[in-house]
Design a protein around this motif. Structure first.
Motif, mmCIF file in Angstrom:
data_model
loop_
_atom_site.group_PDB
_atom_site.id
_atom_site.type_symbol
_atom_site.label_atom_id
_atom_site.label_comp_id
_atom_site.label_asym_id
_atom_site.label_seq_id
_atom_site.Cartn_x
_atom_site.Cartn_y
_atom_site.Cartn_z
ATOM 1 N N PRO A 315 0.747 -1.230 0.088
ATOM 2 C CA PRO A 315 0.098 -0.085 0.001
ATOM 3 C C PRO A 315 0.848 1.277 -0.149
ATOM 4 O O PRO A 315 0.738 2.094 1.041
ATOM 5 C CB PRO A 315 -0.817 -0.095 1.308
ATOM 6 C CG PRO A 315 -0.067 -0.848 2.103
ATOM 7 C CD PRO A 315 0.826 -1.851 1.083
ATOM 8 N N SER A 326 0.483 7.287 -6.999
ATOM 9 C CA SER A 326 0.037 5.912 -6.304
ATOM 10 C C SER A 326 0.934 4.957 -6.849
ATOM 11 O O SER A 326 0.653 4.175 -7.959
ATOM 12 C CB SER A 326 -1.429 5.643 -6.921
ATOM 13 O OG SER A 326 -2.323 6.872 -6.567
ATOM 14 N N CYS B 258 -13.966 2.520 -3.452
ATOM 15 C CA CYS B 258 -12.826 1.973 -2.737
ATOM 16 C C CYS B 258 -11.430 3.100 -3.248
ATOM 17 O O CYS B 258 -11.270 3.565 -4.307
ATOM 18 C CB CYS B 258 -12.192 0.660 -3.509
ATOM 19 S SG CYS B 258 -10.697 -0.019 -2.768
ATOM 20 N N SER B 259 -10.708 3.228 -2.358
ATOM 21 C CA SER B 259 -9.801 4.243 -2.202
ATOM 22 C C SER B 259 -8.631 3.801 -3.282
ATOM 23 O O SER B 259 -7.731 4.507 -3.417
ATOM 24 C CB SER B 259 -9.314 4.777 -0.951
ATOM 25 O OG SER B 259 -8.907 3.689 -0.166
ATOM 26 N N HIS B 260 -8.530 2.490 -3.508
ATOM 27 C CA HIS B 260 -7.479 1.958 -4.403
ATOM 28 C C HIS B 260 -8.058 2.056 -5.849
ATOM 29 O O HIS B 260 -7.206 2.941 -6.507
ATOM 30 C CB HIS B 260 -7.485 0.661 -4.050
ATOM 31 C CG HIS B 260 -6.467 -0.085 -4.894
ATOM 32 N ND1 HIS B 260 -6.733 -1.457 -5.513
ATOM 33 C CD2 HIS B 260 -5.246 -0.008 -5.106
ATOM 34 C CE1 HIS B 260 -5.414 -1.662 -5.740
ATOM 35 N NE2 HIS B 260 -4.513 -0.962 -5.852
ATOM 36 N N SER B 282 -8.302 -5.241 -0.569
ATOM 37 C CA SER B 282 -7.961 -4.417 0.458
ATOM 38 C C SER B 282 -9.070 -4.596 1.681
ATOM 39 O O SER B 282 -10.237 -4.474 1.290
ATOM 40 C CB SER B 282 -8.038 -2.503 0.005
ATOM 41 O OG SER B 282 -6.962 -2.595 -1.047
ATOM 42 N N VAL B 292 -6.694 1.379 6.461
ATOM 43 C CA VAL B 292 -6.461 0.199 5.796
ATOM 44 C C VAL B 292 -5.448 -1.012 6.527
ATOM 45 O O VAL B 292 -4.576 -0.573 7.145
ATOM 46 C CB VAL B 292 -5.413 0.436 4.357
ATOM 47 C CG1 VAL B 292 -5.232 -0.917 3.652
ATOM 48 C CG2 VAL B 292 -6.143 1.565 3.808
ATOM 49 N N SER B 297 -4.525 -1.009 -0.850
ATOM 50 C CA SER B 297 -5.123 0.354 -0.940
ATOM 51 C C SER B 297 -4.208 1.308 0.383
ATOM 52 O O SER B 297 -3.934 0.610 1.305
ATOM 53 C CB SER B 297 -6.449 0.449 -0.373
ATOM 54 O OG SER B 297 -6.778 1.750 -0.260
ATOM 55 N N PRO B 326 -10.514 6.488 -6.392
ATOM 56 C CA PRO B 326 -8.901 6.391 -6.509
ATOM 57 C C PRO B 326 -8.130 7.656 -6.747
ATOM 58 O O PRO B 326 -8.784 8.514 -6.980
ATOM 59 C CB PRO B 326 -8.885 5.586 -7.857
ATOM 60 C CG PRO B 326 -10.035 5.652 -8.375
ATOM 61 C CD PRO B 326 -11.029 6.079 -7.500
#
Lengths: 530, 333, 268
Positions: A315, A326, B258-260, B282, B292, B297, B326
């Motif tokens: 992560p 990211s 989802c934050s991913h 995640s 998390v 994530s 995201p």
């Protein structure tokens, strides 16, 4: 003259009158193609491409590539009166209200999977036998390009029906675009014509899927085949087969009949799969809605390894000066695949640099006779396999009573540990196979028959190999390590520097071999025995 | 080591093995049999076509019958497909059988020559290229070369500019959702407002912002607005004072996106109070503001502050205080 | 037709007809309810008065459940308290064989129930007597065939259930080895009870956020998916592309390579 012959001659005359191609055509119609089952893998790909063109055209007659919202009123009851995109509704229409439509959809999708699986198998064959060596580097590059485009084309294809599963896939693709530094959100808004999911994406990828990419495929495949034709096919080593000849069957009529027959066989097998096995049952997935998701959201297998990589990513995200990078998306989604595909594309050049081998090669190598290359290939495959396993970790977890967390950690560690192990083990296996070959040539094949000697000792009868077998097992080259000079003509030490040292080391590793027995050695052994 | 072996006599190439005749080459009866076999394969193919056409016209698409392993199977689809498969497969098998049994199977040797042209041809070719380069003046006239490079490079910009209208600029769009202070939380689907007492401890509800009269809800709204409501015992929270004030009587609300990578995160495990994303696994801890605890994530799910309005319905206390979904480059951190 | 009905039917279109009918219906419904709730719950229970049913339940509980859940169902260790979980929870857990647990593994699995229906009802009655909670569902309430809407149920299922139980209700993985079981082949009653009680990892789906009618629709969709024949051939487990990929590498490519070997083999 028989009727058939007369017609043939007339046609040939007509063509030659207008092109003067008699000599060229005669030469090419008797062109020789070597026969081996592994040479058919590429044909599987070619034929499934044709099947994809045919079945895909059928599907476009009814498919409506639009994200306009409609209310379903077709014959599949569990979705009646549900709001959905016109694309999804028309895919349902093809499945349930066009006779043979579902069959064609399934044939199209199965053909796509066979296309991709066939490409990977073909690529493996070319790699492990060294068929990519000079003069075939260009065809290797085209092949790598086709695999890459195949992944994209497949992804776009299964995204078109706009069902819940594929919509989730598009969502993830959007997140990857959005994660690109600096330009990400702009590119995402351009691609989707605004905020995700918008109404522009499906129509756009439809054009790319049915027009742009197939045209590029057609062009690349044509060049690929023309090069195979012009450079003549490689062949496996064996008695009578040399670098200077091709042994096989003439194009007309034998190869033509076999290859033509194989097209129908590939089509038949694909149709069989389409008839008996359900694939991508979009009516069960339901229409896409960003607020919904299904357990076990996976892509098709050729994307599965990417999904597995993304799942196992740590992560990591950098947020500084008001900007965000990211790493958890960029590394597994773009950087690692980019590195892998670049290395794969460049491999012929890397190997030729390592070995200093700039000669033409038309005889294939048995994988065991090039242990280093075989080990590199096995190592790469093990990497892909480990991440692919992680791409299906949820299903593996439920079916084998494991936990997704265990599988995730196993693959996170495994992806680093397993490939080097596979490299070492594969190389050892290759070398011991070479040793076994050597034994066989020198001492004959074990027959399993035991004989009692006069003084009571039991020995196993060894059967001597035929001359052809001996030749096949010993004909391969015994390459020497590259000599990198320690000093050049002017006495400058180590003129090539670190690069030279690296090259010498790699070359040393690459030539590691069990020496093949020679005829003189066998003779010596024989005189010693008796 | 290998060096010396290369000097030593290798095993000799015994040459192509002698051609072994097939039975069909020597025995006319075998050849006739092979011919009949090929014919049978072609006839089977024709029968397959008949089956496919029969299935297309006469088998209704609501006829099902049971087959072991496959379960209840649609007869129309199955026989249409099998007919097609048979018709294609047997043409292929017939052609191959014909080629294998009846066409000549003597291996042919064709010569291969090195691709490199003879040295003099190459020298001529090199000379030609040199002459052509000289004729074009590429070596001397560097101004032309450079400006041509400039022009070509620039000309690639037009197509890029032409793509500009593919979509609007993102602007602040990624930061905004439809949630405003006082927006009611309504069920998805159903659009019914929710009172706190509607949710038992351990209950979840999928919610969306209430539609303003006259407006419609697009998928792109759901893609940012979807929220998951969860009710816990208030004592189970491990939140700081501010985040605790965003909950209402044990009810906590998170963005479902989802934050991913933006999948809908709604796998709520009631016992562990964990939320799991089915796409990349995640895992978020609900009691600690969706921190998390596993998976790729890097950020918690954004929390929506909620309270109740005068009529006792759950409403947003404030809009989200960070972008949902995201990450992207210009996302404020 | 008799004259009385005819006379009545004359008033059918009267403008007070609808309200009058509604009021009459409501009054009679209320009256029936009054009578019904005063009566014991079902015909079977008439033969076993409620108090003895509870006693029977308490006896079974003491024997089979109290070692984990405590003598007074107050819970201990990982075994939760059962005070206030209601009869629905007992009916689900015991009726699907999850309780009593075979071993203390991660998750109680569905298996053949250990207690029969009467014993389960007795246990449920005992637990329900400890504190009020959701009542067990009886067959009469499961009118999904009549009142459910398949398509709406599918929509609800995809929003609320598919993320754990998969798009076709085949189940899926949760964290740390827990899993959402398949909902295929599960009695409608138990699915309904699971929704209102939230067993184990599953959250509760309140009647206000998913109304009883909507729950019936979900049931109808599940039952429709369960009985849906394979429209496109073998279903491959309805778990998505993983099995499809496996099949293409084994059967698909296997068949083709097998044929290629035959094709290139020298004929004799």
């Amino acid at each position: 003259m028989k009727k058939v012959e007369r017609i043939g001659v007339n046609v040939a005359g007509y063509v030659d009158d207008r092109t003067g191609a008699a000599k060229w055509l005669r030469k090419n119609l008797t062109k020789v193609f070597p026969d081996h089952w592994s040479f058919m893998l590429g044909e599987i790909v070619l034929y499934s491409f044709i099947i994809l063109l045919l079945s895909g055209t059928f599907l476009t007659f009814w498919f409506d590539p639009s994200q306009r919202e409609v209310v379903y009123d077709g014959s599949y009851e569990p979705l009646q009166d549900i709001k959905m995109s016109a694309a999804y509704a028309s895919a349902l229409h093809i499945s349930f209200d066009v006779r043979g439509g579902l069959l064609m959809r399934q044939i199209h999708h199965w053909a796509a999977l066979i296309f991709m699986a066939g490409m990977i198998a073909h690529l493996m064959r070319v790699f492990f036998t060294g068929a990519f060596r000079k003069p075939r580097e260009a065809n290797w590059l085209i092949g790598v390009g086709l695999v890459t485009l195949g992944i994209v084309e497949g992804f776009l294809g299964y995204s078109l029906p706009d069902d819940l599963l594929s919509g989730t896939g598009i969502r993830i693709a959007e997140a990857i675009i959005q994660a690109l530094p600096v330009v990400g959100s702009y590119l995402a808004f351009f691609a989707f014509g605004g905020a995700f999911p918008g109404e522009a994406f499906i129509p756009r990828i439809f054009t790319v899927h049915v027009l742009l990419l197939p045209a590029i495929f057609l062009a690349l495949i044509t060049i690929h085949l023309m090069l195979v034709w012009y450079q003549k096919h490689t062949q496996y080593p064996g008695p009578g087969r040399t670098e200077k000849n091709v042994v096989g069957y003439p194009l007309m009529p034998i190869y033509m009949a076999k290859a033509g027959g194989f097209f129908f066989i590939v089509f038949g097998v694909t149709a069989f799969l389409g008839a008996v096995a359900s694939i991508n049952p979009i009516w069960l997935y339901g229409p896409y809605n960003p607020g919904q998701v299904t357990a076990g959201s996976q892509p098709d297998f050729y994307m599965g390894w990417l999904d597995g990589l993304v799942r196992m990513a740590p992560p990591l995200e950098t947020a500084a000066f008001g900007y965000t990078i990211s790493w958890n998306i960029l590394i597994p989604g773009l950087i690692i695949p980019g590195i892998l595909f670049t290395l794969m594309a460049l491999y012929p050049f890397i190997e030729s640099w390592m070995t200093g081998d700039k000669r033409e090669h038309h005889l294939l190598e048995r994988p065991r006779n090039n242990p280093n290359r075989t080990a590199i290939g096995a190592m790469s495959l093990s990497f892909i396999l480990v991440v692919l396993i992680n791409g299906g970790n949820d299903l593996i977890a439920t079916h084998f009573s494991l936990t997704i967390n265990q599988i995730m950690w196993f693959t996170r560690i495994g992806v680093i540990v397993i490939p080097p192990m596979v490299f070492v083990i594969t190389k050892r296996i290759c070398l011991s196979l070479q040793r076994a070959d050597r034994e066989k040539v020198l001492h004959g094949r074990e027959t399993g028959r035991l004989v009692m000697l006069p003084h009571g000792e039991f020995v196993e009868v060894h059967e001597e190999l035929s001359a052809a077998e001996k030749f096949t097992l010993t004909q391969h080259e015994q390459p020497m390590a590259l000599q990198v000079p320690n000093s050049d003509a002017n006495g400058v030490l180590n003129p090539q520097g670190l690069k030279g040292k690296l090259r010498a080391r790699l070359s040393q590793a690459h030539v590691e071999q069990v020496s093949a027995p020679s005829a003189s050695e066998a003779k010596e052994l024989e005189s010693g025995h008796h | 080591m290998s060096d010396e072996f290369n000097q030593i006599a290798k095993f000799e190439d015994p040459g192509l093995p002698e051609h072994v005749h097939r039975k069909t080459d020597t025995d006319p009866k075998a050849a006739d049999l092979a011919e009949r076999q090929v014919a049978i394969l072609f006839i089977l193919s024709a029968l397959g076509t008949v089956l496919a056409i029969y299935a297309y016209i006469f088998i209704k698409d609501d006829v099902f019958f049971f087959i072991p392993i496959m379960g209840d199977t649609n007869a129309h689809q199955l026989f249409l497909g099998l007919g097609m498969a048979i018709s294609l497969l047997f043409i292929g098998l017939g052609l191959v059988h014909w080629a294998k049994m009846l066409m000549p199977d003597t291996e042919v040797i064709a010569k291969r020559h090195e691709f490199r042209s003879p040295d003099e041809d190459r020298a001529d070719f090199h000379q030609t290229i040199k002459e052509q380069a000289a004729a074009a003046g590429l070596g001397r006239r560097s101004l032309i070369k450079r400006t041509l490079g400039l022009a070509l490079g620039f000309s690639a910009l037009t197509p890029l500019v032409l793509l500009r209208d593919l979509g609007p600029l993102p602007g602040k769009d990624l930061e905004k959702t439809s949630w405003k202070r006082g927006t009611r939380l309504v069920t998805d689907p159903g659009d019914r407002p929710i009172r706190p007492e509607d949710l038992e401890i351990g209950a979840v509800a999928q919610v969306l912002p209430e539609l303003e009269p006259g407006s419609t809800r697009h998928l792109s709204d759901i893609a940012k607005d979807a929220v998951l409501l969860i009710r816990l015992r208030p004592s189970e929270f491990q939140l700081d004072a501010e985040r605790l004030s965003w909950t209402y009587d044990g009810i906590i609300a998170f963005s479902k996106i989802c934050s991913h990578m933006g999948c809908a995160v709604a796998l709520y495990e009631q016992q562990t109070k964990h939320l799991l994303c089915p796409c990349h696994q995640s895992t978020f801890d609900v009691t600690r503001a969706a921190k998390v605890i596993f998976g790729p994530s890097a950020r918690p799910l954004p929390q929506l502050s909620i309270t109740v309005d005068a009529d006792g319905y759950l409403v947003a206390q404030n809009p989200f205080n960070e972008p949902v979904g995201p990450s992207y480059w210009e996302r404020p951190s | 037709m008799n004259a009385g009905v005819k006379r009545l039917s004359r008033y059918r279109r009267h403008r007070y007809a609808a309200p009058a009918l509604l009021i009459t219906a409501l009054i009679s419904l209320g009256a029936t309810f009054q009578v019904a709730s005063a009566l014991p719950n079902s015909s079977r229970m008439e033969s076993t008065p409620k108090s003895t049913l509870i006693e029977e339940g308490a006896r079974i509980f003491a024997q089979g459940c109290s070692s984990c859940h405590g003598l007074n169902a107050e819970g201990a260790g990982i075994a939760p308290s059962l005070i206030g979980v209601g009869a629905a929870s007992v009916d689900f857990q015991v009726g699907t064989g999850r309780m009593p647990m075979a071993d203390m593994s991660q998750q109680a699995m569905r298996k053949d129930p250990i207690y029969n229906e009467e014993e389960t009802a007795a246990l449920a009655a005992y637990v329900a007597s400890l504190a009020p909670g959701p009542a067990a569902i009886n067959e009469a309430q499961l009118t999904y065939e009549r009142d459910g809407n398949t398509a709406e149920g599918g929509e609800l299922f995809r929003t609320n259930c598919a993320m754990c139980h998969n798009f076709a209700g085949q189940g899926g993985a949760l964290t740390q080895g827990k899993y959402a079981p398949t909902v295929m082949g599960v009695e409608a009653k138990h699915i309904y009870e699971a929704m209102i009680t939230g067993p184990q990892s599953m959250p509760v789906f309140s009647d206000k956020t998913i109304t009883p009618e909507e729950k019936l629709s979900i049931l109808k969709w599940i039952k429709s998916a369960e009985s849906e024949p394979n429209l496109g051939g073998a279903s491959l487990g309805r778990t998505g592309p993983v099995t499809e990929g496996l099949l293409v590498w084994t059967l698909g490519l296997g068949l083709l390579i097998g044929i290629a070997v035959w094709l290139t083999a020298k004929a004799r």
